[in-house]
Design a protein around this motif. Structure first.
Motif, short mmCIF file in Angstrom:
data_model
loop_
_atom_site.label_atom_id
_atom_site.label_comp_id
_atom_site.label_asym_id
_atom_site.label_seq_id
_atom_site.Cartn_x
_atom_site.Cartn_y
_atom_site.Cartn_z
N GLY A 137 0.80 -1.23 0.00
CA GLY A 137 0.00 0.00 0.00
C GLY A 137 0.82 1.26 0.00
N ALA A 138 2.05 1.19 -0.48
CA ALA A 138 2.96 2.34 -0.40
C ALA A 138 2.51 3.49 -1.28
N TYR A 139 2.00 3.21 -2.48
CA TYR A 139 1.66 4.28 -3.41
C TYR A 139 0.49 5.12 -2.92
N GLN A 140 -0.47 4.45 -2.30
CA GLN A 140 -1.61 5.18 -1.76
C GLN A 140 -1.20 6.04 -0.57
N ARG A 141 -0.28 5.54 0.25
CA ARG A 141 0.17 6.32 1.40
C ARG A 141 1.06 7.48 0.98
N TRP A 142 1.96 7.23 0.04
CA TRP A 142 2.93 8.25 -0.35
C TRP A 142 2.35 9.27 -1.31
N PHE A 143 1.61 8.79 -2.31
CA PHE A 143 1.15 9.68 -3.38
C PHE A 143 -0.37 9.81 -3.46
N ARG A 144 -1.07 9.06 -2.59
CA ARG A 144 -2.54 9.03 -2.64
C ARG A 144 -3.02 8.70 -4.05
N PHE A 145 -2.32 7.74 -4.65
CA PHE A 145 -2.62 7.34 -6.03
C PHE A 145 -2.37 5.84 -6.16
N GLN A 146 -3.29 5.15 -6.83
CA GLN A 146 -3.14 3.71 -7.06
C GLN A 146 -2.89 3.46 -8.55
N PRO A 147 -1.68 3.02 -8.91
CA PRO A 147 -1.42 2.72 -10.34
C PRO A 147 -2.36 1.63 -10.85
N ASN A 148 -2.56 1.64 -12.15
CA ASN A 148 -3.38 0.61 -12.79
C ASN A 148 -2.63 -0.72 -12.74
N THR A 149 -3.08 -1.63 -11.90
CA THR A 149 -2.34 -2.88 -11.68
C THR A 149 -2.33 -3.78 -12.90
#
Length: 241
Positions: A137-149
């Protein structure tokens, strides 16, 4: 009423299972860089260089062996399916990965287009780091963004395919029967991927039924991320040194 010793027994067993799973990941991360990059075995390379014509069985075997012993591919697959519970979802992501590495593997070899093996293996290591961070869950915590998996799985599949093609080009295989042999190799890769995926799903299926899964999911992905960084570091050192 169960005694305290009896209630503690399942917890001890699940803890041991989790510890075993982490130990396996540590062992994978500590494998020498050559094995981690699934280098071509000398015996296989010599055999392929000697034969000519269509040899479907030989290339089928080599493709399956290449995938099963490719620790970087297996770690990426583990990261991809780590939090996938439905077989439909697993099938979609594994298919995207298979499409990606099949396209670039076949195109790379057939058109004799290769990428420096150190660079491509470093990118493959990056794919492991990316997926581990995604699972944490690093991207949501750091950038508040979820890449397209799904897109990421396909894109990194392309890079994994170039990793495969660079190894096949190392074979210096004969142009006689090249296309059928490449197709056989690709089928072998998919067979090896299914075997590796089946083993992962069996282990994960048992582990997910225990309370220790969610408890140790973060640390497991941290170990996997460390393995990816080790591969990146080894390959970049090889490139510059």
């Amino acid at each position: 009423m169960l005694s305290k010793s009896m209630t503690r027994a399942p917890n001890v067993m699940t803890s041991r299972a989790t510890l075993l799973f982490l130990v396996v990941l540590v062992m994978l991360s500590s494998v020498s860089g050559e094995a981690f990059a699934h280098a071509v075995a000398d015996g296989d390379k010599g055999y392929i260089q000697e034969i000519t014509g269509v040899n479907l069985i030989a290339f089928l075997y080599l493709g399956a062996k290449h995938m099963v012993t490719g620790y970087d591919h297996i770690l990426f697959l583990l990261g991809v399916i780590f939090f996938l519970y439905k077989m439909k979802d697993i099938g979609v992501y594994v298919s995207l990965f298979a499409i990606g590495h099949s396209v670039t593997m076949l195109a790379g070899v057939y058109f004799n287009f290769g990428i420096n093996s150190y660079i491509i293996d470093a990118i493959i290591g990056l794919s492991i780091v990316y997926k581990a961070l995604d699972n944490m869950g690093a991207y949501q915590r750091w950038f508040r963004f979820q890449p397209n998996t799904k897109a990421a799985t396909l894109i990194f599949g392309f890079f994994h395919g170039f990793g495969l093609s660079s190894k096949i080009l190392d074979y210096e295989i004969s142009s006689d029967g090249l296309l059928p042999n490449l197709l056989a190799f690709n089928v072998g890769v998919e067979v090896g991927q299914l075997l590796a995926l089946g083993a992962i799903l069996i282990v994960m299926g048992f582990w997910r039924r225990t309370p220790s899964f969610l408890k140790h999911a973060y640390s497991t992905n941290a170990v996997m991320m460390g393995a990816g960084f080790m591969l990146i570091g080894y390959q970049l050192t090889g490139y510059f040194v």
